[in-house]
Design a protein around this motif. Sequence first.
Motif, PDB file in Angstrom:
ATOM      1  N   VAL A 114       8.089   9.195  18.738  1.00 28.09           N
ATOM      2  CA  VAL A 114       7.983   8.027  18.185  1.00 28.09           C
ATOM      3  C   VAL A 114       9.188   8.092  16.894  1.00 28.09           C
ATOM      4  O   VAL A 114       9.086   7.657  15.846  1.00 28.09           O
ATOM      5  N   THR A 115      10.309   8.359  17.405  1.00 25.49           N
ATOM      6  CA  THR A 115      11.613   8.396  16.764  1.00 25.49           C
ATOM      7  C   THR A 115      12.235   7.024  16.828  1.00 25.49           C
ATOM      8  O   THR A 115      11.863   6.188  17.748  1.00 25.49           O
ATOM      9  N   PRO A 116      13.305   6.804  16.193  1.00 25.02           N
ATOM     10  CA  PRO A 116      14.359   5.613  16.377  1.00 25.02           C
ATOM     11  C   PRO A 116      14.779   5.784  17.672  1.00 25.02           C
ATOM     12  O   PRO A 116      14.973   6.781  18.139  1.00 25.02           O
ATOM     13  N   ASP A 117      15.230   4.586  18.271  1.00 26.32           N
ATOM     14  CA  ASP A 117      15.639   4.779  19.611  1.00 26.32           C
ATOM     15  C   ASP A 117      16.809   5.636  20.026  1.00 26.32           C
ATOM     16  O   ASP A 117      16.845   6.209  21.149  1.00 26.32           O
ATOM     17  N   HIS A 118      17.697   5.908  18.927  1.00 28.38           N
ATOM     18  CA  HIS A 118      18.930   6.581  19.546  1.00 28.38           C
ATOM     19  C   HIS A 118      18.344   8.081  19.609  1.00 28.38           C
ATOM     20  O   HIS A 118      19.326   8.837  20.315  1.00 28.38           O
ATOM     21  N   TRP A 119      17.091   8.611  19.587  1.00 31.42           N
ATOM     22  CA  TRP A 119      16.643  10.034  19.678  1.00 31.42           C
ATOM     23  C   TRP A 119      16.029  10.191  20.919  1.00 31.42           C
ATOM     24  O   TRP A 119      15.409  11.124  21.355  1.00 31.42           O
ATOM     25  N   HIS A 120      15.415   8.935  21.607  1.00 33.70           N
ATOM     26  CA  HIS A 120      14.456   8.748  22.444  1.00 33.70           C
ATOM     27  C   HIS A 120      14.828   9.841  23.800  1.00 33.70           C
ATOM     28  O   HIS A 120      13.840  10.736  24.104  1.00 33.70           O
ATOM     29  N   VAL A 121      15.872   9.606  24.143  1.00 38.27           N
ATOM     30  CA  VAL A 121      16.150  10.285  25.606  1.00 38.27           C
ATOM     31  C   VAL A 121      16.276  11.833  25.199  1.00 38.27           C
ATOM     32  O   VAL A 121      15.891  12.475  26.075  1.00 38.27           O
ATOM     33  N   ALA A 122      17.021  11.980  24.488  1.00 41.25           N
ATOM     34  CA  ALA A 122      17.346  13.630  24.053  1.00 41.25           C
ATOM     35  C   ALA A 122      16.387  14.370  23.938  1.00 41.25           C
ATOM     36  O   ALA A 122      16.292  15.356  24.499  1.00 41.25           O
ATOM     37  N   ILE A 123      15.495  13.794  23.103  1.00 40.41           N
ATOM     38  CA  ILE A 123      14.129  14.571  22.825  1.00 40.41           C
ATOM     39  C   ILE A 123      13.242  14.569  23.932  1.00 40.41           C
ATOM     40  O   ILE A 123      12.707  15.616  24.441  1.00 40.41           O
ATOM     41  N   SER A 124      13.128  13.508  24.630  1.00 38.48           N
ATOM     42  CA  SER A 124      12.297  13.234  26.006  1.00 38.48           C
ATOM     43  C   SER A 124      12.803  14.348  26.895  1.00 38.48           C
ATOM     44  O   SER A 124      12.055  15.049  27.735  1.00 38.48           O
ATOM     45  N   LEU A 125      14.169  14.185  27.266  1.00 37.55           N
ATOM     46  CA  LEU A 125      14.743  15.391  28.090  1.00 37.55           C
ATOM     47  C   LEU A 125      14.537  16.823  27.823  1.00 37.55           C
ATOM     48  O   LEU A 125      14.157  17.400  28.713  1.00 37.55           O
ATOM     49  N   TYR A 126      14.678  17.040  26.573  1.00 36.42           N
ATOM     50  CA  TYR A 126      14.467  18.537  26.332  1.00 36.42           C
ATOM     51  C   TYR A 126      12.982  18.702  26.354  1.00 36.42           C
ATOM     52  O   TYR A 126      12.573  19.905  27.192  1.00 36.42           O
ATOM     53  N   ALA A 127      12.087  17.836  26.232  1.00 36.18           N
ATOM     54  CA  ALA A 127      10.701  18.149  26.567  1.00 36.18           C
ATOM     55  C   ALA A 127      10.311  18.087  28.165  1.00 36.18           C
ATOM     56  O   ALA A 127       9.678  19.216  28.548  1.00 36.18           O
ATOM     57  N   ILE A 128      11.019  17.329  28.884  1.00 39.10           N
ATOM     58  CA  ILE A 128      10.810  17.514  30.123  1.00 39.10           C
ATOM     59  C   ILE A 128      11.336  18.728  30.936  1.00 39.10           C
ATOM     60  O   ILE A 128      10.783  19.342  31.661  1.00 39.10           O
ATOM     61  N   LEU A 129      12.501  19.032  30.595  1.00 32.13           N
ATOM     62  CA  LEU A 129      13.095  20.236  31.047  1.00 32.13           C
ATOM     63  C   LEU A 129      12.422  21.412  30.575  1.00 32.13           C
ATOM     64  O   LEU A 129      12.547  22.785  31.178  1.00 32.13           O
ATOM     65  N   ARG A 130      11.282  21.552  29.548  1.00 30.23           N
ATOM     66  CA  ARG A 130      10.486  22.522  29.311  1.00 30.23           C
ATOM     67  C   ARG A 130       8.854  22.365  30.031  1.00 30.23           C
ATOM     68  O   ARG A 130       7.946  22.966  29.509  1.00 30.23           O
ATOM     69  N   GLY A 131       9.088  21.358  30.837  1.00 27.72           N
ATOM     70  CA  GLY A 131       7.723  21.365  31.500  1.00 27.72           C
ATOM     71  C   GLY A 131       6.605  20.462  30.488  1.00 27.72           C
ATOM     72  O   GLY A 131       5.252  20.318  30.926  1.00 27.72           O
ATOM     73  N   LYS A 132       6.947  19.747  29.606  1.00 27.30           N
ATOM     74  CA  LYS A 132       5.942  19.029  28.860  1.00 27.30           C
ATOM     75  C   LYS A 132       5.979  17.444  29.196  1.00 27.30           C
ATOM     76  O   LYS A 132       6.580  16.695  29.727  1.00 27.30           O
ATOM     77  N   HIS A 133       4.465  17.103  29.208  1.00 30.69           N
ATOM     78  CA  HIS A 133       4.308  15.579  29.719  1.00 30.69           C
ATOM     79  C   HIS A 133       4.734  14.854  28.469  1.00 30.69           C
ATOM     80  O   HIS A 133       4.951  15.492  27.286  1.00 30.69           O
ATOM     81  N   VAL A 134       5.219  13.595  28.508  1.00 32.11           N
ATOM     82  CA  VAL A 134       5.906  12.709  27.561  1.00 32.11           C
ATOM     83  C   VAL A 134       5.553  11.358  27.357  1.00 32.11           C
ATOM     84  O   VAL A 134       5.335  10.690  28.168  1.00 32.11           O
ATOM     85  N   TYR A 135       4.997  11.184  26.072  1.00 31.32           N
ATOM     86  CA  TYR A 135       4.818   9.609  25.848  1.00 31.32           C
ATOM     87  C   TYR A 135       5.911   9.311  24.825  1.00 31.32           C
ATOM     88  O   TYR A 135       6.096   9.863  23.785  1.00 31.32           O
TER      89      TYR A 135
END
Length: 445
Positions: A122-143
């Motif tokens: 739930v960050t500002p928009d400019h951080w959405h993809v970088a953090i989501s991608l970091y989570a995905i690459l570590r096998g985490k589900h993402v909202y």
Amino acid sequence: MKNISRRNFISKAAGAAAAGVFLPTLIPSSALGKAGTVAPSNRINVAFIGHGMQSGGHRGDMARNPRTQILSVCDVKLDVLDRVYGEVERINKDRGIGNSLQKTIHYQEALDRDDIDAAFIVTPDHWHVAISLYAILRGKHVYCEKPLTLTVREGRILSDAAKKANIRFQTGSQQRSEYCFRKAAELVRNGVIGKLKEVYISIGNFPPPLELPEMPFPEWMPKENYDLWLGPTPWRPFHTERIKGDYGGGWRRFWEYGARKEGDWGAHHFDIVQWAKGMDHSGPVKFCPAGTDGVPCRFYQYADGTTVYINPPGDMGKGKWGGGTRGEAIRFVGESGEVLTNRGNVCKVVPDAALGRQALKPGSTQLHPSMGHRQDWIDAIITGRDTICNAEIGHRTASICHLSSIALRLNRTVNWDPKKEQVIGDDQAASMLDRPRRAPYFLGA
């Protein structure tokens, strides 16, 4: 326990509980899932990253949902981080969750934990993809909140990564989980008003971006934390207005951190149009600024001719079905009537209101029902089914936000190939499909 095996265990444990299989005694009942609780081993461990205005309801739900527990909180604003940590710590203590709650300013520390199953971003928009991608690459589900991306190109990277990793991804376009919007989309999709011709959308306006003087760094935002807040965006002098969470402005008014109103309310309403047209894996073909072909507002158009008008004047589109936008956020105009919808459970059909009250006929298209956007994500994690607004859907809607913004900023029409995801015949517009990233803040790093 590794994340994949843990998620498999959660799913199997949920099925065992449903079948009436329980664990042995000699441990507290709350740990067994008795007395209306869910065993800790069956709960989804969540990292919560970003705690601005939009996060309160999300955080409260995740902290108290019987299927979830928050084990990590992350924010670069130290006063916010301390407040949220105390809040979640109290809830965890009341639930008997123990002392495993972490607080950190670095999302990597949260997402590198083996016991974290999922991330709420739930960050500002400019951080959405970088953090989501970091989570995905570590096998985490993402909202992840909407609009899903800062650029079109990073959206394609994110969607492909989520699909490859087979994680459950939910974009925070929660209008899909509201009955009135689903009903409106189903009515349009099933031709209740005939062929869809036009859509009128009200998204409002932000004040223009500001040139802000430099302010000293406060205790709650040291320089290194501000650098983290800016992340991949250009360095700008510190000012509290720049980082302020404000639905009327704050960071949302700056192009550096989002798409202004296109990415604010536009991300919600454009998404419902995509849903109503069955275009979740495609999109419009033309984006136009105000004044194009004599039209007094900006608009975009699909290949079948359906035109979506953004912030139309009050008397625009007045015809045989009625006048103006009627005050609704979205107005679908077809060959034989209109569907009008808004928050507050507003969904009506004109001129024949009875059509909106009728059940869908057998064989009609029925859209994904959701009892709540966050719960839809949790249910998807447990069952393995898809969410109502996955990464591809979020990317396609965000692409409309960005392309509409590009046409607005260039003040000319931008032609788009939604299959190839390429701008047609405009090198400058094509160059705006992505943005440079300030080192060392790169995607997935």
